[in-house]
Write an enzyme that holds these catalytic residues in place. Structure first.
Site, PDB file in Angstrom:
ATOM      1  N   GLY A 186      59.140  36.537  44.861  1.00  0.00           N
ATOM      2  CA  GLY A 186      59.038  37.901  44.333  1.00  0.00           C
ATOM      3  C   GLY A 186      59.775  38.148  43.026  1.00  0.00           C
ATOM      4  O   GLY A 186      59.456  39.069  42.287  1.00  0.00           O
TER       5      GLY A 186
ATOM      6  N   ASP B  70      66.213  45.268  50.802  1.00  0.00           N
ATOM      7  CA  ASP B  70      65.691  46.227  51.773  1.00  0.00           C
ATOM      8  C   ASP B  70      66.740  46.338  52.896  1.00  0.00           C
ATOM      9  O   ASP B  70      67.696  47.092  52.786  1.00  0.00           O
ATOM     10  CB  ASP B  70      64.341  45.648  52.230  1.00  0.00           C
ATOM     11  CG  ASP B  70      63.543  46.543  53.138  1.00  0.00           C
ATOM     12  OD1 ASP B  70      63.997  47.645  53.436  1.00  0.00           O
ATOM     13  OD2 ASP B  70      62.459  46.135  53.565  1.00  0.00           O
TER      14      ASP B  70
ATOM     15  N   LYS C  29      66.635  49.730  48.413  1.00  0.00           N
ATOM     16  CA  LYS C  29      66.229  50.864  49.254  1.00  0.00           C
ATOM     17  C   LYS C  29      67.445  51.342  50.039  1.00  0.00           C
ATOM     18  O   LYS C  29      67.737  50.817  51.126  1.00  0.00           O
ATOM     19  CB  LYS C  29      65.122  50.432  50.224  1.00  0.00           C
ATOM     20  CG  LYS C  29      63.805  50.074  49.565  1.00  0.00           C
ATOM     21  CD  LYS C  29      62.808  49.624  50.626  1.00  0.00           C
ATOM     22  CE  LYS C  29      61.488  49.212  50.023  1.00  0.00           C
ATOM     23  NZ  LYS C  29      60.631  48.503  50.987  1.00  0.00           N
TER      24      LYS C  29
ATOM     25  N   VAL D  37      56.632  48.558  48.205  1.00  0.00           N
ATOM     26  CA  VAL D  37      56.165  48.505  46.817  1.00  0.00           C
ATOM     27  C   VAL D  37      55.474  47.174  46.510  1.00  0.00           C
ATOM     28  O   VAL D  37      55.731  46.161  47.164  1.00  0.00           O
ATOM     29  CB  VAL D  37      57.304  48.765  45.799  1.00  0.00           C
ATOM     30  CG1 VAL D  37      57.713  50.217  45.801  1.00  0.00           C
ATOM     31  CG2 VAL D  37      58.506  47.867  46.061  1.00  0.00           C
TER      32      VAL D  37
ATOM     33  N   ASP E 211      54.566  41.108  46.390  1.00  0.00           N
ATOM     34  CA  ASP E 211      53.230  40.932  46.952  1.00  0.00           C
ATOM     35  C   ASP E 211      52.990  41.772  48.208  1.00  0.00           C
ATOM     36  O   ASP E 211      53.924  42.296  48.814  1.00  0.00           O
ATOM     37  CB  ASP E 211      53.024  39.473  47.359  1.00  0.00           C
ATOM     38  CG  ASP E 211      53.824  39.108  48.609  1.00  0.00           C
ATOM     39  OD1 ASP E 211      55.006  39.475  48.682  1.00  0.00           O
ATOM     40  OD2 ASP E 211      53.261  38.481  49.521  1.00  0.00           O
TER      41      ASP E 211
ATOM     42  N   ARG F 213      51.070  40.105  43.054  1.00  0.00           N
ATOM     43  CA  ARG F 213      52.250  39.688  42.294  1.00  0.00           C
ATOM     44  C   ARG F 213      52.013  39.759  40.785  1.00  0.00           C
ATOM     45  O   ARG F 213      52.934  39.921  40.004  1.00  0.00           O
ATOM     46  CB  ARG F 213      52.627  38.244  42.633  1.00  0.00           C
ATOM     47  CG  ARG F 213      53.125  38.036  44.037  1.00  0.00           C
ATOM     48  CD  ARG F 213      53.771  36.657  44.159  1.00  0.00           C
ATOM     49  NE  ARG F 213      53.935  36.233  45.539  1.00  0.00           N
ATOM     50  CZ  ARG F 213      54.943  36.586  46.313  1.00  0.00           C
ATOM     51  NH1 ARG F 213      55.873  37.393  45.867  1.00  0.00           N
ATOM     52  NH2 ARG F 213      55.034  36.134  47.536  1.00  0.00           N
TER      53      ARG F 213
HETATM   54  P1  5GP Z   1      65.563  42.207  53.161  1.00  0.00           P
HETATM   55  O1  5GP Z   1      65.993  40.875  53.717  1.00  0.00           O
HETATM   56  O2  5GP Z   1      66.599  42.844  52.265  1.00  0.00           O
HETATM   57  O3  5GP Z   1      65.121  43.141  54.248  1.00  0.00           O
HETATM   58  O4  5GP Z   1      64.243  41.981  52.330  1.00  0.00           O
HETATM   59  C1  5GP Z   1      64.250  41.287  51.145  1.00  0.00           C
HETATM   60  C2  5GP Z   1      62.913  40.649  50.839  1.00  0.00           C
HETATM   61  O5  5GP Z   1      61.837  41.301  51.531  1.00  0.00           O
HETATM   62  C3  5GP Z   1      62.589  40.801  49.376  1.00  0.00           C
HETATM   63  O6  5GP Z   1      63.049  39.697  48.640  1.00  0.00           O
HETATM   64  C4  5GP Z   1      61.075  40.900  49.370  1.00  0.00           C
HETATM   65  O7  5GP Z   1      60.516  39.610  49.340  1.00  0.00           O
HETATM   66  C5  5GP Z   1      60.748  41.542  50.694  1.00  0.00           C
HETATM   67  N1  5GP Z   1      60.572  43.005  50.549  1.00  0.00           N
HETATM   68  C6  5GP Z   1      61.413  43.982  50.932  1.00  0.00           C
HETATM   69  N2  5GP Z   1      60.918  45.193  50.646  1.00  0.00           N
HETATM   70  C7  5GP Z   1      59.715  44.980  50.055  1.00  0.00           C
HETATM   71  C8  5GP Z   1      58.718  45.853  49.499  1.00  0.00           C
HETATM   72  O8  5GP Z   1      58.813  47.089  49.484  1.00  0.00           O
HETATM   73  N3  5GP Z   1      57.622  45.242  48.967  1.00  0.00           N
HETATM   74  C9  5GP Z   1      57.450  43.893  48.953  1.00  0.00           C
HETATM   75  N4  5GP Z   1      56.343  43.427  48.398  1.00  0.00           N
HETATM   76  N5  5GP Z   1      58.376  43.041  49.458  1.00  0.00           N
HETATM   77  C10 5GP Z   1      59.490  43.588  50.002  1.00  0.00           C
END
Ligand code: 5GP
Length: 185
Positions: A48, A106, A135, A157, A163, A169
């Site tokens: 990403g 996230d 977020k 998003v 993606d 992407r």
């Molecule tokens: P976390 O481990 O912080 O929950 O998530 C991180 C990863 O989840 C990011 O690097 C991304 O790949 C994916 N991710 C989290 N939120 C989103 C979003 O709103 N859209 C997309 N496309 N990927 C997300």
């Protein structure tokens, strides 16, 4: 900008390329303020991060090196909570100042587990974290994200490297899942 359909979902325009560039430039200059006397290693977390990473480097006015690794925790539009390392780090970073570069934080599971991985196995001199997006409604970790481009609401998003099931992407701009559709399958 118009709404777009990717797989089964509709996404509405959120941030244009020009707005993203302003955000990225500020992150690059903030990092430079802290590292101008060093040669940091920017570590991109694939996939990403590709667009953000390239633009961040373009806006970074100092000397730097780069490395990549790949992890995954997402399935469709939801986090699985489990972080898999899919590809090894492409460079030795022992005794180096590293900046982990993420597209979006996230739940924070990914970045927290990467931070532990670096601290415990790679022995860098220091580790900081830069993320284009955060977020805050979802992020509940104590762990500090040192550089945040923009805080966004808890909506999925797409675009600018991010993606939905591998598509989207390559979009230049950032899109948001259409209102009220976040849990729809
Ligand atoms: P976390 O481990 O912080 O929950 O998530 C991180 C990863 O989840 C990011 O690097 C991304 O790949 C994916 N991710 C989290 N939120 C989103 C979003 O709103 N859209 C997309 N496309 N990927 C997300």
């Amino acid at each position: 900008m118009n709404s777009i359909k990717v797989h089964d979902k509709t996404f509405v325009p959120y941030l244009k390329d020009e707005e993203l560039q302003e955000v990225v430039k500020k992150v690059a200059l903030d990092i430079y303020e802290d590292y101008k006397d060093e040669v940091p290693v920017f570590v991109g977390v694939l996939n990403g991060v590709i667009m953000f990473f390239a633009d961040l480097l373009r806006h970074y006015p100092g000397e730097c090196e780069l490395a990549f690794l790949q992890v995954s925790s997402y399935s469709g539009t939801e986090s699985t909570g489990i972080v898999y390392k899919k590809m090894d780090l492409t460079k030795e970073v022992k005794d180096r100042h590293i900046i982990l570069v993420e597209d979006i934080v996230d739940t924070g599971n990914t970045i927290e587990s990467l931070f532990e991985y670096f601290k415990n196995t790679q022995r860098p001199k220091s580790v900081k974290v830069a993320s284009l997006l955060l977020k805050p409604e979802v992020y509940k970790k104590d762990f500090k994200i040192d550089y945040v481009g923009k805080e966004i609401p808890n909506k999925f998003v797409l675009g600018y490297g991010l993606d939905y099931d591998e598509l989207g992407r390559n979009l230049r701009d950032l899109y948001q899942l259409e209102e009220g559709k976040i849990n729809e399958k």
